[in-house]
Design a protein around this motif. Structure first.
Motif, PDB file in Angstrom:
ATOM      1  N   ILE A  96       0.844  -1.211   0.000  1.00 30.61           N
ATOM      2  CA  ILE A  96       0.000   0.000   0.000  1.00 30.61           C
ATOM      3  C   ILE A  96       0.875   1.256   0.000  1.00 30.61           C
ATOM      4  CG2 ILE A  96      -1.931  -1.149   1.124  1.00 30.61           C
ATOM      5  CD1 ILE A  96      -1.052   0.192   3.731  1.00 30.61           C
ATOM      6  N   GLY A  97       2.104   1.102  -0.495  1.00 29.27           N
ATOM      7  CA  GLY A  97       3.018   2.248  -0.525  1.00 29.27           C
ATOM      8  C   GLY A  97       2.560   3.366  -1.444  1.00 29.27           C
ATOM      9  N   ASN A  98       1.731   3.027  -2.431  1.00 30.66           N
ATOM     10  CA  ASN A  98       1.240   4.053  -3.368  1.00 30.66           C
ATOM     11  C   ASN A  98      -0.114   4.626  -2.970  1.00 30.66           C
ATOM     12  OD1 ASN A  98       3.417   3.997  -5.228  1.00 30.66           O
ATOM     13  ND2 ASN A  98       2.647   2.049  -6.049  1.00 30.66           N
ATOM     14  N   VAL A  99      -0.548   4.317  -1.756  1.00 31.51           N
ATOM     15  CA  VAL A  99      -1.754   4.958  -1.225  1.00 31.51           C
ATOM     16  C   VAL A  99      -1.294   6.189  -0.446  1.00 31.51           C
ATOM     17  CG1 VAL A  99      -3.773   4.695   0.246  1.00 31.51           C
ATOM     18  CG2 VAL A  99      -2.919   2.726  -1.047  1.00 31.51           C
ATOM     19  N   GLU A 100      -1.503   7.359  -1.059  1.00 32.66           N
ATOM     20  CA  GLU A 100      -0.995   8.591  -0.472  1.00 32.66           C
ATOM     21  C   GLU A 100      -1.703   8.905   0.832  1.00 32.66           C
ATOM     22  OE1 GLU A 100      -0.910  11.836  -3.186  1.00 32.66           O
ATOM     23  OE2 GLU A 100      -0.394  10.578  -4.911  1.00 32.66           O
ATOM     24  N   LYS A 101      -0.888   9.400   1.792  1.00 33.62           N
ATOM     25  CA  LYS A 101      -1.461   9.799   3.073  1.00 33.62           C
ATOM     26  C   LYS A 101      -2.185  11.126   2.921  1.00 33.62           C
ATOM     27  CE  LYS A 101       2.024   7.477   5.926  1.00 33.62           C
ATOM     28  NZ  LYS A 101       3.053   7.625   6.979  1.00 33.62           N
ATOM     29  N   GLY A 102      -3.226  11.292   3.692  1.00 37.77           N
ATOM     30  CA  GLY A 102      -3.952  12.564   3.707  1.00 37.77           C
ATOM     31  C   GLY A 102      -5.053  12.683   2.698  1.00 37.77           C
ATOM     32  N   ILE A 103      -5.206  11.695   1.815  1.00 40.69           N
ATOM     33  CA  ILE A 103      -6.307  11.736   0.845  1.00 40.69           C
ATOM     34  C   ILE A 103      -7.569  11.222   1.524  1.00 40.69           C
ATOM     35  CG2 ILE A 103      -7.220  10.847  -1.325  1.00 40.69           C
ATOM     36  CD1 ILE A 103      -4.439  10.721  -2.384  1.00 40.69           C
ATOM     37  N   SER A 104      -8.589  12.056   1.583  1.00 48.81           N
ATOM     38  CA  SER A 104      -9.848  11.686   2.221  1.00 48.81           C
ATOM     39  C   SER A 104     -10.992  11.892   1.243  1.00 48.81           C
ATOM     40  CB  SER A 104     -10.085  12.534   3.478  1.00 48.81           C
ATOM     41  OG  SER A 104      -9.071  12.314   4.432  1.00 48.81           O
ATOM     42  N   ILE A 105     -11.980  11.028   1.340  1.00 46.68           N
ATOM     43  CA  ILE A 105     -13.187  11.175   0.535  1.00 46.68           C
ATOM     44  C   ILE A 105     -14.385  11.054   1.453  1.00 46.68           C
ATOM     45  CG2 ILE A 105     -12.148  10.338  -1.605  1.00 46.68           C
ATOM     46  CD1 ILE A 105     -13.364   7.631  -1.048  1.00 46.68           C
ATOM     47  N   LYS A 106     -15.468  11.679   1.037  1.00 41.03           N
ATOM     48  CA  LYS A 106     -16.694  11.652   1.825  1.00 41.03           C
ATOM     49  C   LYS A 106     -17.511  10.437   1.403  1.00 41.03           C
ATOM     50  CE  LYS A 106     -19.936  14.925   3.830  1.00 41.03           C
ATOM     51  NZ  LYS A 106     -20.464  16.310   3.782  1.00 41.03           N
ATOM     52  N   ILE A 107     -17.531   9.409   2.262  1.00 39.46           N
ATOM     53  CA  ILE A 107     -18.154   8.140   1.911  1.00 39.46           C
ATOM     54  C   ILE A 107     -18.586   7.444   3.198  1.00 39.46           C
ATOM     55  CG2 ILE A 107     -16.016   6.793   1.989  1.00 39.46           C
ATOM     56  CD1 ILE A 107     -16.984   5.296  -0.498  1.00 39.46           C
ATOM     57  N   ASP A 108     -19.442   6.463   3.066  1.00 41.79           N
ATOM     58  CA  ASP A 108     -19.814   5.607   4.205  1.00 41.79           C
ATOM     59  C   ASP A 108     -18.605   4.707   4.516  1.00 41.79           C
ATOM     60  OD1 ASP A 108     -20.808   3.448   5.791  1.00 41.79           O
ATOM     61  OD2 ASP A 108     -22.838   3.996   5.171  1.00 41.79           O
ATOM     62  N   ARG A 109     -17.995   4.929   5.653  1.00 41.08           N
ATOM     63  CA  ARG A 109     -16.749   4.218   5.991  1.00 41.08           C
ATOM     64  C   ARG A 109     -16.953   2.712   5.986  1.00 41.08           C
ATOM     65  NH1 ARG A 109     -11.954   5.375   8.619  1.00 41.08           N
ATOM     66  NH2 ARG A 109     -11.038   3.613   9.775  1.00 41.08           N
ATOM     67  N   HIS A 110     -18.074   2.256   6.546  1.00 35.03           N
ATOM     68  CA  HIS A 110     -18.349   0.812   6.588  1.00 35.03           C
ATOM     69  C   HIS A 110     -18.475   0.241   5.180  1.00 35.03           C
ATOM     70  CE1 HIS A 110     -20.067  -3.047   7.700  1.00 35.03           C
ATOM     71  NE2 HIS A 110     -21.133  -2.776   6.931  1.00 35.03           N
ATOM     72  N   ARG A 111     -19.133   0.991   4.291  1.00 34.34           N
ATOM     73  CA  ARG A 111     -19.316   0.503   2.925  1.00 34.34           C
ATOM     74  C   ARG A 111     -17.986   0.434   2.178  1.00 34.34           C
ATOM     75  NH1 ARG A 111     -23.996  -2.025   3.448  1.00 34.34           N
ATOM     76  NH2 ARG A 111     -25.717  -0.636   4.036  1.00 34.34           N
ATOM     77  N   LEU A 112     -17.116   1.450   2.371  1.00 35.10           N
ATOM     78  CA  LEU A 112     -15.809   1.416   1.729  1.00 35.10           C
ATOM     79  C   LEU A 112     -14.988   0.239   2.238  1.00 35.10           C
ATOM     80  CD1 LEU A 112     -13.794   2.617  -0.209  1.00 35.10           C
ATOM     81  CD2 LEU A 112     -13.062   4.207   1.595  1.00 35.10           C
ATOM     82  N   GLY A 113     -15.086  -0.017   3.546  1.00 37.03           N
ATOM     83  CA  GLY A 113     -14.404  -1.199   4.085  1.00 37.03           C
ATOM     84  C   GLY A 113     -14.944  -2.473   3.483  1.00 37.03           C
ATOM     85  N   GLN A 114     -16.250  -2.510   3.228  1.00 37.08           N
ATOM     86  CA  GLN A 114     -16.875  -3.677   2.613  1.00 37.08           C
ATOM     87  C   GLN A 114     -16.343  -3.884   1.194  1.00 37.08           C
ATOM     88  OE1 GLN A 114     -21.126  -3.411   2.811  1.00 37.08           O
ATOM     89  NE2 GLN A 114     -21.464  -5.533   2.127  1.00 37.08           N
ATOM     90  N   ILE A 115     -16.163  -2.775   0.462  1.00 37.37           N
ATOM     91  CA  ILE A 115     -15.599  -2.853  -0.894  1.00 37.37           C
ATOM     92  C   ILE A 115     -14.203  -3.449  -0.850  1.00 37.37           C
ATOM     93  CG2 ILE A 115     -14.762  -1.480  -2.834  1.00 37.37           C
ATOM     94  CD1 ILE A 115     -17.067   0.476  -2.303  1.00 37.37           C
ATOM     95  N   LEU A 116     -13.340  -2.889   0.016  1.00 38.12           N
ATOM     96  CA  LEU A 116     -11.954  -3.365   0.102  1.00 38.12           C
ATOM     97  C   LEU A 116     -11.903  -4.837   0.512  1.00 38.12           C
ATOM     98  CD1 LEU A 116     -10.303  -0.260   1.800  1.00 38.12           C
ATOM     99  CD2 LEU A 116      -9.996  -1.022  -0.563  1.00 38.12           C
ATOM    100  N   THR A 117     -12.721  -5.207   1.485  1.00 34.94           N
ATOM    101  CA  THR A 117     -12.715  -6.584   1.961  1.00 34.94           C
ATOM    102  C   THR A 117     -13.100  -7.554   0.855  1.00 34.94           C
ATOM    103  OG1 THR A 117     -13.233  -5.868   4.218  1.00 34.94           O
ATOM    104  CG2 THR A 117     -13.679  -8.170   3.660  1.00 34.94           C
ATOM    105  N   ASN A 118     -14.176  -7.249   0.120  1.00 33.12           N
ATOM    106  CA  ASN A 118     -14.616  -8.127  -0.964  1.00 33.12           C
ATOM    107  C   ASN A 118     -13.533  -8.292  -2.018  1.00 33.12           C
ATOM    108  OD1 ASN A 118     -17.561  -9.204  -1.194  1.00 33.12           O
ATOM    109  ND2 ASN A 118     -17.759  -7.249  -0.134  1.00 33.12           N
TER     110      ASN A 118
END
Length: 585
Positions: free
Chosen positions: A456-478
């Motif tokens: 995850i070295g190319n995931v820049e720090k400080g980038i935030s988006i307005k989203i349902d946190r649980h749903r985004l976690g669900q996307i990543l997990t799947n």
């Protein structure tokens, strides 16, 4: 329903304005030629260029309008817009028509003026006027000679002539003056035309008296001195109207000199006429051509754009034609067709929804039926043992109960995913930092799958988006679970983020790449179809749920895959445009 009103793109000056300019030019033409021709006939010269500059304002403005219209049409033509070529052809045909109509007039006018000038320049006005004036002066000299001969040979005694009551034919009057006390000359006798009587002698010595006009019009006077205190004036009549004709010759000579000088300015006058009056008429004709071409192609342009919208799936588009549109019937037919398509699509969508739910119900029933079989078999096995050998039920109780529990958990998972896919979602959006959430998503799998490397070295720090946190976690997990399964527990999973801009919106592009076996072309077509799965234990609802979550957050999801090299899933999620510097994709 969304309506789309046509806005015909006319030239920047409408036909009414052009008609007004044409009338103004007509008035200016009349006034100009009246004043210019009068000045030309009086002085023989055209007005100075400085005084004519005002007449070039209208052609200059029309040239600007025409240039704007040409650039506008050229932009459509170069841009290869569907209506650009048709519009250019209309203007071209119109221009050719105008040129063919105007060319004979221009050529004949120039030819006629040229021939007139050539003929005009062959006329020797000076010689003709000199000859006429010479004839007049010769006539005058001849009359002077005749009068002088009469005086030498004739007897002009008034007393003798008055008795005969006659005068020589050319003599109009004889008048005698006497010198009186105080040196005053007074009339003594007069015979002849009363209109020629003089109040005093015109001359003291003998000879021709100076002519004074209008007193001596059409006559010559000769003075005689019979003795020292006697003067006799003889009036000789010239041809009637002699002086008037002589004055006419002088006046016409001056006018012919002016007319003769015009031939050196007529070409400049023609150039000015063509530049100030003929050119604007041509320019107005061309601008009208552009205006009508745009008026005709405007409905075509709107139909083209509306057709593109329809092909993109927007069946609510309607074109409202303006009054007087030549293609209004076609526009109304198009609107009717779109309405029919909208009704047909609505019916088709309804049918598809029913079909989808029927398919999903069948799939769900099939998925539910599969675990029910082992549950029923386990229950029947325990029941038979209880009925036949109750003392030995403990031998199969644990295994049967574990099977029932396992299959029941599978059913619960299946029903939970089905409910997630089918019910409306109301995401609770909040600012979520992506790197931290990515670390949380991969942490449980680092220990359970030691053969998988997470980057995850190319995931820049400080980038935030307005989203349902649980749903985004669900996307990543799947997506992480799918990647691990595709690599069979060994390989590399790389997660990265990129800030991009598409049209006027800014997005965070989240990508998850694995080094697995990839997705076949046949399976790729159904990858987001509910209940489609290539895994033995899969439900086929994971990726459809991911797609729905992404869509409900205004994003987009797609993937690239090749057999043997791996798969990369891309997710674009809108983000705050002021929180970072976006770059073009």
């Amino acid at each position: 329903m969304k309506n789309r009103r046509t806005h015909p793109k006319y030239s920047i000056i409408n036909v009414q304005g052009l008609v007004l300019i044409y009338l103004l030019l007509t008035v200016l033409t009349i006034l100009f030629f009246r004043s210019t021709i009068s000045s030309l006939l009086e002085t023989g010269s055209i007005p100075e260029p400085q005084s004519l500059m005002a007449f070039f304002i209208i052609p200059a403005v029309l040239l600007v309008f025409l240039a704007v219209s040409i650039m506008d049409m050229a932009r459509d033509f170069v841009g290869q817009l569907p209506w650009g070529r048709f519009q250019a052809k209309l203007v071209f045909y119109f221009v050719i028509t105008v040129v063919l109509a105007a060319m004979p007039v221009v050529l004949l006018t120039n030819l006629a003026v040229g021939e007139l000038l050539k003929f005009w320049r062959t006329i020797d006005v000076d010689s003709a006027m000199d000859a006429a004036q010479g004839f007049a002066m010769d006539t005058y000299s001849l009359n002077m000679e005749k009068l002088e001969a009469k005086v030498r040979n004739g007897d002009f005694d008034i007393a003798e002539n008055s008795e005969a009551q006659t005068l020589p034919r050319e003599v109009s009057g004889i008048q005698d003056f006497s010198l009186r006390a105080g040196g005053i000359w007074a009339e003594r006798d007069f015979l002849g035309d009363e209109s020629l009587r003089l109040p005093s002698p015109p001359l003291r010595q003998q000879g021709f008296a100076p002519r004074e006009l209008p007193r001596d019009a059409d006559v010559i006077r000769y003075v005689l001195n019979p003795d020292a205190d006697h003067i006799r004036v003889i009036t000789w009549r010239l041809r009637e109207g002699f002086n008037r004709d002589l004055e006419t010759i002088e006046n016409e000579r001056a006018r012919f000199l002016i007319i003769d000088s015009i031939k050196y300015n007529i070409e400049r006058l023609l150039v000015f006429y063509y530049g100030v009056f003929f050119l604007p008429a041509i320019l107005m004709t061309l601008i009208i051509a552009f205006s009508f071409a745009r008026r005709i192609t405007s409905p075509i342009r709107n139909l083209t754009e509306a057709t593109r919208k329809v092909t993109e799936g927007d069946f609510s588009i309607q074109i409202l034609p303006r009054k007087g549109d030549e293609l209004a019937l076609l526009v109304r037919s198009f609107n009717a067709m779109v309405r029919e398509l909208e009704n047909s699509r609505a019916a088709l969508v309804k049918t598809e929804k029913i079909s989808i739910w029927q398919t999903m119900a069948e799939q769900l029933a099939h998925e539910i039926k599969n675990p029910l079989t082992p549950i029923r078999l386990s229950a029947e096995r325990m029941l038979r043992r209880w009925q036949n050998e109750p003392e030995k039920i403990g031998e199969i109780l644990e295994n049967s109960m574990l099977a029932i529990i396992q299959e029941t958990e599978g059913l619960a998972t299946l029903l939970t995913e089905f409910r997630t896919l089918s019910k409306p979602m109301e995401p609770s959006r909040s600012w979520t930092e992506i790197r931290g959430l990515a670390e949380e998503a991969i942490e449980p799998y680092r220990a359970s799958h030691p053969g998988v490397d997470f980057d995850i070295g190319n995931v820049e720090k400080g980038i935030s988006i307005k989203i349902d946190r649980h749903r985004l976690g669900q996307i990543l997990t799947n997506l992480i679970i799918n990647a691990i399964d595709a690599m069979e527990g060994t390989g590399l999973i790389e997660i990265r983020t990129d800030l991009i801009k598409k049209q006027a919106r800014r997005y965070c592009r989240l990508s998850i790449r694995d080094s697995g076996k990839g997705i076949s072309e046949e399976d790729a077509k159904n990858i987001f179809t509910p209940y489609f799965t290539t895994k033995k234990s899969g439900t086929g609802l994971g990726l459809p749920i991911v797609e729905r979550i992404v869509n409900e957050h205004g994003g987009a999801i797609w993937f690239d895959s090749a057999r043997g090299t791996g798969t990369t899933f891309y997710i674009d999620l809108p983000t705050d445009e002021n929180s970072y510097e976006a770059k073009e994709p």
